[in-house]
Every structure is written in C-alpha cells, then in structure tokens.
Design a protein around this motif. Sequence first.
Motif, PDB file in Angstrom:
ATOM      1  N   TYR A 141       0.622  -1.344   0.033  1.00 54.97           N
ATOM      2  CA  TYR A 141       0.201   0.166   0.206  1.00 54.97           C
ATOM      3  C   TYR A 141       0.854   1.751   0.176  1.00 54.97           C
ATOM      4  CZ  TYR A 141      -3.262   3.417   1.009  1.00 54.97           C
ATOM      5  OH  TYR A 141      -4.120   4.179   1.157  1.00 54.97           O
ATOM      6  N   VAL A 142       1.369   1.535   0.507  1.00 49.44           N
ATOM      7  CA  VAL A 142       2.758   2.551   0.519  1.00 49.44           C
ATOM      8  C   VAL A 142       3.629   2.684  -0.271  1.00 49.44           C
ATOM      9  CG1 VAL A 142       4.924   3.371   1.542  1.00 49.44           C
ATOM     10  CG2 VAL A 142       3.329   2.000   3.084  1.00 49.44           C
ATOM     11  N   ASP A 143       3.830   1.147  -1.476  1.00 50.49           N
ATOM     12  CA  ASP A 143       4.302   1.699  -3.176  1.00 50.49           C
ATOM     13  C   ASP A 143       3.410   2.329  -3.450  1.00 50.49           C
ATOM     14  OD1 ASP A 143       6.909   0.360  -2.030  1.00 50.49           O
ATOM     15  OD2 ASP A 143       5.374  -2.034  -3.073  1.00 50.49           O
ATOM     16  N   TYR A 144       2.207   1.954  -3.727  1.00 42.48           N
ATOM     17  CA  TYR A 144       1.062   2.305  -3.985  1.00 42.48           C
ATOM     18  C   TYR A 144       0.401   3.499  -4.007  1.00 42.48           C
ATOM     19  CZ  TYR A 144      -3.592   2.724  -5.211  1.00 42.48           C
ATOM     20  OH  TYR A 144      -5.542   3.516  -5.972  1.00 42.48           O
ATOM     21  N   GLN A 145       0.889   3.936  -2.969  1.00 44.14           N
ATOM     22  CA  GLN A 145       0.781   5.701  -3.050  1.00 44.14           C
ATOM     23  C   GLN A 145       1.498   6.348  -2.703  1.00 44.14           C
ATOM     24  OE1 GLN A 145      -1.635   7.163  -1.430  1.00 44.14           O
ATOM     25  NE2 GLN A 145      -2.830   5.838  -0.600  1.00 44.14           N
ATOM     26  N   GLN A 146       3.254   6.159  -3.067  1.00 44.26           N
ATOM     27  CA  GLN A 146       4.572   6.577  -3.880  1.00 44.26           C
ATOM     28  C   GLN A 146       4.117   6.738  -5.338  1.00 44.26           C
ATOM     29  OE1 GLN A 146       7.725   5.003  -0.858  1.00 44.26           O
ATOM     30  NE2 GLN A 146       7.750   4.413  -2.414  1.00 44.26           N
ATOM     31  N   TRP A 147       3.908   5.564  -5.581  1.00 45.16           N
ATOM     32  CA  TRP A 147       3.306   5.710  -7.214  1.00 45.16           C
ATOM     33  C   TRP A 147       2.209   6.856  -7.691  1.00 45.16           C
ATOM     34  CZ3 TRP A 147       7.137   4.139 -10.301  1.00 45.16           C
ATOM     35  CH2 TRP A 147       8.225   3.796  -9.676  1.00 45.16           C
ATOM     36  N   LEU A 148       1.365   6.621  -6.484  1.00 43.64           N
ATOM     37  CA  LEU A 148       0.602   7.959  -7.274  1.00 43.64           C
ATOM     38  C   LEU A 148       0.338   9.316  -7.387  1.00 43.64           C
ATOM     39  CD1 LEU A 148      -2.896   6.731  -7.240  1.00 43.64           C
ATOM     40  CD2 LEU A 148      -3.403   7.098  -4.567  1.00 43.64           C
ATOM     41  N   HIS A 149       1.019   9.022  -5.706  1.00 41.83           N
ATOM     42  CA  HIS A 149       1.873  11.167  -5.899  1.00 41.83           C
ATOM     43  C   HIS A 149       2.770  10.917  -6.884  1.00 41.83           C
ATOM     44  CE1 HIS A 149      -0.145  11.610  -2.288  1.00 41.83           C
ATOM     45  NE2 HIS A 149       0.314  10.340  -2.141  1.00 41.83           N
ATOM     46  N   PHE A 150       3.972  10.120  -6.929  1.00 43.26           N
ATOM     47  CA  PHE A 150       5.024   9.840  -7.762  1.00 43.26           C
ATOM     48  C   PHE A 150       4.904  10.709  -9.268  1.00 43.26           C
ATOM     49  CE2 PHE A 150       8.501   8.150 -11.227  1.00 43.26           C
ATOM     50  CZ  PHE A 150       9.085   8.909 -10.455  1.00 43.26           C
ATOM     51  N   ALA A 151       3.542   9.895  -9.649  1.00 45.57           N
ATOM     52  CA  ALA A 151       2.921  10.369 -10.903  1.00 45.57           C
ATOM     53  C   ALA A 151       2.956  11.956 -11.433  1.00 45.57           C
ATOM     54  CB  ALA A 151       1.295   9.404 -11.677  1.00 45.57           C
ATOM     55  N   GLU A 152       2.006  12.623 -10.595  1.00 51.68           N
ATOM     56  CA  GLU A 152       1.294  14.122 -10.643  1.00 51.68           C
ATOM     57  C   GLU A 152       2.912  14.736  -9.721  1.00 51.68           C
ATOM     58  OE1 GLU A 152      -0.087  16.707 -11.588  1.00 51.68           O
ATOM     59  OE2 GLU A 152      -0.435  14.404 -13.332  1.00 51.68           O
ATOM     60  N   SER A 153       4.037  14.559  -8.953  1.00 51.27           N
ATOM     61  CA  SER A 153       5.089  15.521  -8.586  1.00 51.27           C
ATOM     62  C   SER A 153       6.629  14.903  -9.412  1.00 51.27           C
ATOM     63  CB  SER A 153       5.432  14.892  -7.171  1.00 51.27           C
ATOM     64  OG  SER A 153       4.882  14.001  -6.976  1.00 51.27           O
ATOM     65  N   SER A 154       7.325  14.370  -9.095  1.00 46.29           N
ATOM     66  CA  SER A 154       8.618  14.386  -9.653  1.00 46.29           C
ATOM     67  C   SER A 154       9.000  13.374 -10.922  1.00 46.29           C
ATOM     68  CB  SER A 154       9.390  13.342  -8.627  1.00 46.29           C
ATOM     69  OG  SER A 154       9.895  13.412  -6.588  1.00 46.29           O
ATOM     70  N   ALA A 155       7.723  13.301 -10.838  1.00 45.92           N
ATOM     71  CA  ALA A 155       7.479  12.929 -12.170  1.00 45.92           C
ATOM     72  C   ALA A 155       6.869  13.660 -13.858  1.00 45.92           C
ATOM     73  CB  ALA A 155       6.836  11.098 -12.617  1.00 45.92           C
ATOM     74  N   MET A 156       6.251  14.656 -13.493  1.00 47.70           N
ATOM     75  CA  MET A 156       5.534  15.147 -14.022  1.00 47.70           C
ATOM     76  C   MET A 156       6.673  16.857 -14.264  1.00 47.70           C
ATOM     77  SD  MET A 156       3.181  14.900 -15.973  1.00 47.70           S
ATOM     78  CE  MET A 156       2.733  16.134 -16.543  1.00 47.70           C
ATOM     79  N   VAL A 157       7.178  16.746 -13.336  1.00 51.36           N
ATOM     80  CA  VAL A 157       8.112  18.461 -13.267  1.00 51.36           C
ATOM     81  C   VAL A 157       8.773  18.590 -14.547  1.00 51.36           C
ATOM     82  CG1 VAL A 157      10.103  19.515 -12.699  1.00 51.36           C
ATOM     83  CG2 VAL A 157       7.687  19.163 -11.067  1.00 51.36           C
ATOM     84  N   PRO A 158       9.706  17.733 -14.674  1.00 53.88           N
ATOM     85  CA  PRO A 158      10.483  18.032 -15.616  1.00 53.88           C
ATOM     86  C   PRO A 158       9.620  17.563 -17.399  1.00 53.88           C
ATOM     87  CG  PRO A 158      11.156  15.640 -15.026  1.00 53.88           C
ATOM     88  CD  PRO A 158      10.280  16.324 -13.813  1.00 53.88           C
ATOM     89  N   PHE A 159       9.290  16.657 -17.403  1.00 57.24           N
ATOM     90  CA  PHE A 159       7.587  17.174 -18.357  1.00 57.24           C
ATOM     91  C   PHE A 159       7.937  17.695 -18.520  1.00 57.24           C
ATOM     92  CE2 PHE A 159       8.309  11.948 -17.783  1.00 57.24           C
ATOM     93  CZ  PHE A 159       8.697  11.497 -19.265  1.00 57.24           C
ATOM     94  N   LEU A 160       6.832  18.878 -17.682  1.00 56.90           N
ATOM     95  CA  LEU A 160       6.010  20.139 -17.909  1.00 56.90           C
ATOM     96  C   LEU A 160       7.363  20.936 -18.185  1.00 56.90           C
ATOM     97  CD1 LEU A 160       3.626  19.886 -14.656  1.00 56.90           C
ATOM     98  CD2 LEU A 160       3.406  20.259 -17.289  1.00 56.90           C
ATOM     99  N   LEU A 161       8.404  20.873 -18.385  1.00 63.83           N
ATOM    100  CA  LEU A 161       9.555  22.166 -18.454  1.00 63.83           C
ATOM    101  C   LEU A 161       9.885  21.651 -19.682  1.00 63.83           C
ATOM    102  CD1 LEU A 161      12.685  21.745 -15.326  1.00 63.83           C
ATOM    103  CD2 LEU A 161      10.035  23.378 -16.168  1.00 63.83           C
ATOM    104  N   LYS A 162       9.733  21.091 -20.435  1.00 61.58           N
ATOM    105  CA  LYS A 162      10.002  20.300 -21.471  1.00 61.58           C
ATOM    106  C   LYS A 162       9.123  20.915 -23.241  1.00 61.58           C
ATOM    107  CE  LYS A 162      13.527  18.282 -23.560  1.00 61.58           C
ATOM    108  NZ  LYS A 162      14.343  18.798 -23.651  1.00 61.58           N
TER     109      LYS A 162
END
Length: 205
Positions: free
Chosen positions: A91-112
């Motif tokens: 469940y912890v892994d699940y929550q991490q992926w849920l948040h990661f997708a909209e935070s750390s992962a998205m930032v560089p893509f948005l910058l690009k």
Amino acid sequence: MIKLHHLNKSRSKRIIWLLEELDVDYDIIAYQRNKETFLAPDELKQIHPLGKAPVLEDNGKVITESGAITDYLISNYGKSKYMPSQQSDSYVDYQQWLHFAESSAMVPFLLKLFITKDGCKTNFIGDYADHEIGKILSYVNQQLKGKQYLVNEALTGADFMMSFVVEKADEAGLLAHFPEIKRYLEQLKTHESYHTANELEAKYD
Ligand SMILES: N[C@@H](CCC(=O)N[C@@H](CS)C(=O)NCC(=O)O)C(=O)O
C-alpha cells in the motif's frame, strides 16, 4: 451518475481509462483547449475555481487532482481490486506511485513542454508561471476562509503537504494579498513540532 469533466489532450484520459476498467456508468463533459495558449476554457471554472481537468462529480461531491480521483474511484467502485490492502507494505508503494506520477515525474516533462512553447507570442513560461501562482494562491486563500486548517479543523497530512508551498510563497513575498494564507501559516507555527522541524533542518543544513 458520475460526470467526468474532460479536457482534450490532458490527464483526464487516465480517468477515462480507469472508469472504463471499473465498468461504471458515467458521462463525459468535454472541453477544448485554447489553440494558442493551450489553457482550458473558462467554462471549466464553473465546476471548479482552478479550471483544470480532470474534475469528477459524484454524489454531490466535486473532486479534483487525478491522483485523488483515482484513489476515490478505486476505493468506492473498485470492489476491493486495483489497490493493495491498507495494512500491507505494498500500500505504501502504491501511494508512492500515485503521488510520484503527478509530482517528481511530471515536473521535467512539463518543463520540456513549456520550453517548446516559449518564444511564442504569449511568452509562455514566465506568463504561465505568474498566472498559475496567482490562481493557486487565490484558490488556497479562498479555501482557508473561516478555517484554521485545510481539512476537518485539525492538523492533517494536507497541512504537512501544503506547508512547504505556503512557506515558499511567503519567502518569495507573494502573500501580501492573501491574508488567509498568512493567518494559516501563523496557525501552523503554533505547533511546537513545526519549530522543532525548522531547528532540525537548520542543524543539518
Ligand atoms: N495535478 C493535476 C493537474 C491538473 C492539470 O494541470 N490539468 C491540465 C490538463 S493535463 C489542465 O487542465 N490545463 C489547462 C489549464 O491549466 O488551463 C491533476 O493531476 O489533475
């Protein structure tokens, strides 16, 4: 009936997929981006002040943020599938992926994406950032009216998450027109643990 407010070429596609997988009845209310600014049309603000997609309506509740919508739909319509049990390690892994997708992962893509759009008439990056920060602070300020904390009038995870955003806005001198946020920041500072955290941060700086 569930309603999904969907913007073309947007994150709401992931919610369409989830709704299809869950096999629930729903309606799509479609919006089109402005071709020049790539922003959503003003009509989307009628359902939520930020005017961003996706927005879900269900049982009188209006839900934003694709991570929260995903969590809501799976919790309510997932028939115990699509998420690990809250007691499990996964469940912890699940929550991490849920948040990661909209935070750390998205930032560089948005910058690009923004870099490819900069240089157009709208001076995309600078104007977009100023516009969005103003919009977000106005929204948070309005949400805090008559409230000491964001949720349930008690200190919750929402406050720990938002404290960093509010501190950064304060440090940048952006809170002059947002008295509710200023008052909220003072409220967070009434917690001894807040100051302990600052001291620890300074110690390890
Ligand atoms: N973190 C939000 C992001 C919402 C968001 O920025 N949506 C974009 C579409 S992908 C949007 O509505 N942009 C149009 C605008 O800001 O005017 C979520 O996951 O739902």
